[in-house]
Motif scaffolding. Sequence first.
Motif, PDB file in Angstrom:
ATOM      1  N   GLY A 164     -21.392 -31.851 -17.034  1.00 48.72           N
ATOM      2  CA  GLY A 164     -21.795 -31.239 -18.310  1.00 48.72           C
ATOM      3  C   GLY A 164     -20.802 -31.548 -19.423  1.00 48.72           C
ATOM      4  N   GLN A 165     -21.097 -30.993 -20.595  1.00 52.33           N
ATOM      5  CA  GLN A 165     -20.222 -31.266 -21.747  1.00 52.33           C
ATOM      6  C   GLN A 165     -18.895 -30.520 -21.589  1.00 52.33           C
ATOM      7  OE1 GLN A 165     -20.766 -33.503 -23.837  1.00 52.33           O
ATOM      8  NE2 GLN A 165     -22.971 -33.771 -24.116  1.00 52.33           N
ATOM      9  N   PHE A 166     -17.801 -31.143 -22.017  1.00 51.32           N
ATOM     10  CA  PHE A 166     -16.476 -30.493 -21.916  1.00 51.32           C
ATOM     11  C   PHE A 166     -16.425 -29.210 -22.750  1.00 51.32           C
ATOM     12  CE2 PHE A 166     -15.485 -34.995 -21.037  1.00 51.32           C
ATOM     13  CZ  PHE A 166     -14.967 -34.834 -19.765  1.00 51.32           C
ATOM     14  N   VAL A 167     -17.043 -29.260 -23.945  1.00 53.56           N
ATOM     15  CA  VAL A 167     -16.976 -28.083 -24.822  1.00 53.56           C
ATOM     16  C   VAL A 167     -17.702 -26.872 -24.252  1.00 53.56           C
ATOM     17  CG1 VAL A 167     -16.524 -28.950 -27.157  1.00 53.56           C
ATOM     18  CG2 VAL A 167     -18.796 -29.224 -26.175  1.00 53.56           C
ATOM     19  N   ASP A 168     -18.589 -27.112 -23.292  1.00 60.00           N
ATOM     20  CA  ASP A 168     -19.325 -25.981 -22.705  1.00 60.00           C
ATOM     21  C   ASP A 168     -18.629 -25.388 -21.481  1.00 60.00           C
ATOM     22  OD1 ASP A 168     -21.249 -26.417 -24.582  1.00 60.00           O
ATOM     23  OD2 ASP A 168     -22.466 -27.719 -23.293  1.00 60.00           O
ATOM     24  N   GLN A 169     -17.499 -25.937 -21.085  1.00 55.26           N
ATOM     25  CA  GLN A 169     -16.819 -25.436 -19.880  1.00 55.26           C
ATOM     26  C   GLN A 169     -16.305 -24.017 -20.106  1.00 55.26           C
ATOM     27  OE1 GLN A 169     -16.908 -27.312 -17.009  1.00 55.26           O
ATOM     28  NE2 GLN A 169     -18.188 -28.587 -18.358  1.00 55.26           N
ATOM     29  N   GLN A 170     -16.354 -23.216 -19.052  1.00 59.37           N
ATOM     30  CA  GLN A 170     -15.839 -21.841 -19.140  1.00 59.37           C
ATOM     31  C   GLN A 170     -14.328 -21.819 -18.925  1.00 59.37           C
ATOM     32  OE1 GLN A 170     -17.822 -19.293 -20.039  1.00 59.37           O
ATOM     33  NE2 GLN A 170     -19.381 -20.885 -20.236  1.00 59.37           N
ATOM     34  N   GLU A 171     -13.838 -22.813 -18.186  1.00 64.54           N
ATOM     35  CA  GLU A 171     -12.400 -22.826 -17.867  1.00 64.54           C
ATOM     36  C   GLU A 171     -11.693 -23.920 -18.642  1.00 64.54           C
ATOM     37  OE1 GLU A 171     -11.564 -22.861 -13.751  1.00 64.54           O
ATOM     38  OE2 GLU A 171     -12.698 -21.008 -13.475  1.00 64.54           O
ATOM     39  N   HIS A 172     -10.372 -23.703 -18.802  1.00 67.60           N
ATOM     40  CA  HIS A 172      -9.569 -24.729 -19.467  1.00 67.60           C
ATOM     41  C   HIS A 172      -9.535 -26.017 -18.643  1.00 67.60           C
ATOM     42  CE1 HIS A 172      -7.218 -21.341 -21.688  1.00 67.60           C
ATOM     43  NE2 HIS A 172      -8.411 -21.569 -22.209  1.00 67.60           N
ATOM     44  N   LEU A 173      -9.362 -27.142 -19.337  1.00 70.28           N
ATOM     45  CA  LEU A 173      -9.268 -28.420 -18.619  1.00 70.28           C
ATOM     46  C   LEU A 173      -7.840 -28.582 -18.115  1.00 70.28           C
ATOM     47  CD1 LEU A 173     -11.151 -30.654 -21.234  1.00 70.28           C
ATOM     48  CD2 LEU A 173     -12.127 -29.337 -19.351  1.00 70.28           C
ATOM     49  N   LYS A 174      -7.715 -28.963 -16.869  1.00 65.00           N
ATOM     50  CA  LYS A 174      -6.365 -29.055 -16.269  1.00 65.00           C
ATOM     51  C   LYS A 174      -5.949 -30.512 -16.127  1.00 65.00           C
ATOM     52  CE  LYS A 174      -6.900 -24.766 -13.740  1.00 65.00           C
ATOM     53  NZ  LYS A 174      -8.341 -24.592 -13.930  1.00 65.00           N
ATOM     54  N   ILE A 175      -4.727 -30.783 -16.595  1.00 61.92           N
ATOM     55  CA  ILE A 175      -4.121 -32.104 -16.419  1.00 61.92           C
ATOM     56  C   ILE A 175      -2.849 -31.855 -15.606  1.00 61.92           C
ATOM     57  CG2 ILE A 175      -3.199 -34.142 -17.599  1.00 61.92           C
ATOM     58  CD1 ILE A 175      -4.589 -33.159 -20.154  1.00 61.92           C
ATOM     59  N   PRO A 176      -2.656 -32.523 -14.482  1.00 66.57           N
ATOM     60  CA  PRO A 176      -1.521 -32.190 -13.606  1.00 66.57           C
ATOM     61  C   PRO A 176      -0.177 -32.199 -14.348  1.00 66.57           C
ATOM     62  CG  PRO A 176      -2.930 -33.830 -12.588  1.00 66.57           C
ATOM     63  CD  PRO A 176      -3.467 -33.621 -13.965  1.00 66.57           C
ATOM     64  N   GLY A 177       0.584 -31.133 -14.163  1.00 60.56           N
ATOM     65  CA  GLY A 177       1.933 -31.066 -14.745  1.00 60.56           C
ATOM     66  C   GLY A 177       1.968 -30.746 -16.223  1.00 60.56           C
ATOM     67  N   CYS A 178       0.790 -30.705 -16.877  1.00 62.04           N
ATOM     68  CA  CYS A 178       0.749 -30.522 -18.341  1.00 62.04           C
ATOM     69  C   CYS A 178       0.180 -29.165 -18.715  1.00 62.04           C
ATOM     70  CB  CYS A 178      -0.211 -31.518 -18.968  1.00 62.04           C
ATOM     71  SG  CYS A 178       0.367 -33.138 -18.993  1.00 62.04           S
ATOM     72  N   LYS A 179       0.284 -28.876 -20.010  1.00 63.92           N
ATOM     73  CA  LYS A 179      -0.425 -27.694 -20.516  1.00 63.92           C
ATOM     74  C   LYS A 179      -1.931 -27.921 -20.369  1.00 63.92           C
ATOM     75  CE  LYS A 179       1.325 -28.661 -24.230  1.00 63.92           C
ATOM     76  NZ  LYS A 179       1.867 -29.084 -25.438  1.00 63.92           N
ATOM     77  N   VAL A 180      -2.649 -26.822 -20.171  1.00 67.43           N
ATOM     78  CA  VAL A 180      -4.110 -26.949 -20.100  1.00 67.43           C
ATOM     79  C   VAL A 180      -4.666 -27.258 -21.494  1.00 67.43           C
ATOM     80  CG1 VAL A 180      -4.377 -25.391 -18.144  1.00 67.43           C
ATOM     81  CG2 VAL A 180      -4.371 -24.457 -20.471  1.00 67.43           C
ATOM     82  N   VAL A 181      -5.895 -27.727 -21.514  1.00 66.92           N
ATOM     83  CA  VAL A 181      -6.572 -28.001 -22.797  1.00 66.92           C
ATOM     84  C   VAL A 181      -7.767 -27.060 -22.903  1.00 66.92           C
ATOM     85  CG1 VAL A 181      -7.866 -29.727 -24.116  1.00 66.92           C
ATOM     86  CG2 VAL A 181      -5.856 -30.425 -22.794  1.00 66.92           C
ATOM     87  N   ARG A 182      -7.827 -26.307 -24.009  1.00 65.28           N
ATOM     88  CA  ARG A 182      -8.994 -25.430 -24.195  1.00 65.28           C
ATOM     89  C   ARG A 182     -10.210 -26.305 -24.499  1.00 65.28           C
ATOM     90  NH1 ARG A 182      -7.680 -21.180 -28.732  1.00 65.28           N
ATOM     91  NH2 ARG A 182      -7.854 -23.075 -29.947  1.00 65.28           N
ATOM     92  N   PRO A 183     -11.364 -25.982 -23.920  1.00 63.19           N
ATOM     93  CA  PRO A 183     -12.539 -26.836 -24.156  1.00 63.19           C
ATOM     94  C   PRO A 183     -12.812 -27.071 -25.641  1.00 63.19           C
ATOM     95  CG  PRO A 183     -13.014 -25.233 -22.450  1.00 63.19           C
ATOM     96  CD  PRO A 183     -11.651 -24.883 -22.981  1.00 63.19           C
TER      97      PRO A 183
END
Length: 481
Positions: A160-179
């Motif tokens: 699905g679309q990233f902007v519709d995600q309920q959870e933050h996007l996770k990148i290993p070792g990094c800060k999360v990204v809000r959708p």
Amino acid sequence: MDISSKDLHVAILSSPGMGHLIPVLVLANRLAASHKIKVTVLLVTTGVALPESNLLKLPLDQSLVEFIELPPVDISHLVGPSTQVVTQLCIMVREALPLLHSAIASMDRRPDALFVDPFGTEALPIAAEFNMAKYVYVPSTAWFTALTVYCPVLDKEIQGQFVDQQEHLKIPGCKVVRPEDVVDPMLDRNDQQYNEYIKIGKQIPLFDGILLNTWEELEPKTLQAFKENHILSSLVNFPIYPIGPLTRPIEPAGSDPDLIQWLDKQPNESVIFVSFGSGGMLSAQQIIELAWGLELSQQRFVWVIRPPTKGRVDDAFFNVGNGSDDNPDYLPDGFLTRIRDVGKLVPMWAQQVKILSHPSIGGFMSHCGWNSTLESITSDVPIIAWPLYAEQRLNATLLTKELGVAVRPKVLPTKEVVGREEIEKMVRTIMEGKEGVVMRDNVKKLKIGAMNAHENNGSSYKSMCELVMDIIVRKGDIIGV
Ligand SMILES: O=c1ccn([C@@H]2O[C@H](COP(=O)(O)OP(=O)(O)O[C@H]3O[C@H](CO)[C@@H](O)[C@H](O)[C@H]3O)[C@@H](O)[C@H]2O)c(=O)[nH]1
């Protein structure tokens, strides 16, 4: 034979757009001035004049920095009215690759290394053909770069679309990204610019290293994640060179002496500067709210004004050099008369660094392009973050949530109109509120950290020396010394 940096020749390819060309020119200057490297800047052009004729005089050492404008590319048959900026940029550079090839083939002194920005990653085979070392220069943050190189993994993991995600996007070792903060090309996975972005993310790790316009102390966590290979786990020891902040010097005496004289007469830190980068435009309704908000705040201001956009908020990106706006009839009735003594309007394009570094400037309402952000930090100026496009929502989140140097509207300015009361409040907050004092203090500390990074033992200075050494070693390997 010992090779030194003076024996090196670096070619840098810049994609179109002032936000891309300016950091390339500044990098070219730095390589020439500090390391005596010969640099050739190659610019992909579209036939539109640059908004600043003085820009090309930026190099300090004209004998070492050469500037080549590649012949204009015409992509009109390849794009339509709905083609997004990232897609256009990728197509422009793709179409210019044969021109880049001929330009390099005809150079008397073949470059030892090719630097490209993220839109130029398809030049990789040209670098290989001419035995050049190859680096990507991302004139933005490590966080944005992490998202870019990790997006091909997210592409497989997330439905699905990233902007519709309920959870933050996770990148290993990094800060999360809000959708809601994802970069523009990730907004719609069905658009061509998403595929172009994924391609860029896959190509960057094929280079010999990444240069970033950030510094260790600004983004320690994300840079550590790169170094520990959390993000690029398939690669061992992929070098990251945080060499920033690289910002353009103050523009030479120029087009608007009256404005500078006016600023000279204003008290210290009493004027807010309003500008949305090289491409930013606002809707007619938003311009009216902004005008009212500035007026209601009763603060002094300088506003780089452009006519309302008829379509997208990045509409000026490719053609800001072509516009003029001497008749701003879209402003509220009587506005110009009422603000006569406290406000100045600059049509289309201003000498931004000269204005920001003026002692009377106390705040910057900015679209948070990374060059503007760095220019604000290095001028000690707190920010009203007004992200519009590209990776600017990420930058705004970094500035507000992590660095504490900015306020931002509650709504996303690209989704809803920011009302006059909220604008008034934000302007007052940074210009006269207690929060503004804290932010000013934070930005001053960041500036000191930024200056230290460039000192002889500073992190960015060391990083730049490591980069130069890497090019020397690679040249040595090629010529067999
Ligand atoms: O009236 C103006 C407007 C802009 N500038 C200069 O133009 C540059 C603008 O760069 P930036 O603030 O980064 O904005 P954009 O031009 O929008 O830059 C693009 O490229 C940047 C670097 O990759 C990204 O961070 C941005 O999001 C992307 O939109 C800066 O050096 C400004 O000083 C002026 O001198 N006068």
